[in-house]
Scaffold this active site. Structure first.
Site: not given
Ligand code: BDR
Ligand code: CA
Length: 342
Positions: A271
């Protein structure tokens, strides 16, 4: 005649030199003045290494940390670890909000591990936190910045920027753009059926940022779930044969397991690193300007981003919503940048 030719020669060289200096300055001026606000987090650490390995394009002014994936002390330690691994200890790290604006804190230890960093052994980094609080740092820096000169990448809950905006709304003058990992529309949520983790963790903060009028870009699950690891892509990172490649390989191998199993997908998303790729090479991505609101009412839609993709409401467009990206292009760029680290 000879002296005339000599003078002309001299003049031509001076002009060439001048052109070179101007081109170099123009290139330097194109650098993105950047603050990265983050809650490391496995994918945050990959994003940080990616960004810290890209000094030609990114002038990273500071890393600011927030509670999110794990508690603030751990996210702050992990940000300092990323800085140490990248050999960029001159970049300050400021700790910010220890909890969301209003809701009870939630964490994602089930995904990122107890220390917030799956796949690697953590240690206490040599360099400590910088003095001062992230929220004050944002206020002071943005207040005195040249108009619309600073980009903020937000890789976690948006608490720090929201608190800064509430305390000193005039800081919008210093902001060029805020690029956010968060939200979900076409994809559905990853923490509830409709909400993405960062927005669910602090929807009130996201609301403040959405209403602030600053230029916003969202990289939601819609795009991050299209940019997945694969065996070949992880191999290309491992083949780097440097410490950064090993670290990222180990982190990702562990981190993607949960998502692959849960969603039944052939690889896992990275992500937060897509935000850095977007800053470095926006041409890898496509999206559209939309109206976005976030639901902060208690109930099943808490933390949901409501995106008017088809402009049904004819409401003002307050964000650019990235919907798709070039997955191989992303992994090639990431690999290329990690190759520059030790
Ligand atoms: C986001 O949530 C966090 O767990 C990850 O680092 C990312 O920023 C993804 O949904
Ligand atoms: Ca994150």
């Amino acid at each position: 005649m000879y002296r005339y030719a000599q003078k002309l020669h001299h003049l031509l060289w001076s002009l060439l030199l001048l052109a070179l200096i101007t081109a170099t300055n123009a290139h330097a001026a194109e650098k993105i003045d950047l603050i990265i606000d983050t809650d490391p987090g496995a994918d945050d650490v990959v994003a940080l290494l990616f960004a810290l390995a890209s000094p030609e394009e990114l002038n990273i002014r500071a890393l600011t940390t927030v509670a999110g994936n794990v508690r603030l002390d751990k996210t702050s330690r992990n940000a300092r670890l990323a800085r140490e691994w990248a050999g960029r200890e001159e970049v300050p790290v400021y700790a910010g909000a220890p909890k969301p604006m209003m809701r009870t804190p939630i964490y994602a230890e089930n995904i990122h591990g107890k220390e917030g960093l799956s796949g690697v052994v953590v240690h206490e980094p040599k360099k400590g936190l910088d003095e001062g609080n992230a929220v004050n740092y944002l206020i002071d820096t943005l207040k005195s910045a040249k108009p619309h000169s600073i980009t903020i990448a937000i890789l976690g809950p948006q608490t720090n920027l929201a608190l800064a905006l509430i305390q000193a709304p005039e800081i919008v003058q210093g902001i060029k753009e805020v690029v956010i990992m968060g939200g979900a529309h076409f994809n559905g949520g990853n923490i509830t059926p409709v909400a993405e983790f960062n927005l669910f963790a602090d929807p009130h903060a996201a609301q403040v940022v959405l209403k602030s009028g600053v230029k916003l870009t969202y990289l939601p699950l819609d795009v991050t779930h299209k940019i997945l690891t694969s065996e070949a892509r992880l191999k290309q990172i491992a083949a780097l044969n440097n410490n950064a490649g090993k670290l990222v390989g180990n982190i990702l191998n562990e981190y993607v397991k949960g998502d692959m199993e849960h969603y039944g997908i052939p690889g896992g998303p990275v992500h937060d690193a897509t935000v850095i790729a977007y800053l470095l090479k926006p041409e890898l991505f496509t999206g559209r300007s939309v109206n976005v609101v976030v639901d902060s009412r208690e109930g099943p839609t808490f933390g949901q981003t409501i995106v008017d993709w088809y402009d049904c409401l004819n409401a003002p467009k307050n964000a650019f919503w990235v919907e798709s990206g070039d997955a191989q292009g992303f992994f090639d760029l990431l690999t290329q940048r990690l190759a520059r680290l030790k």
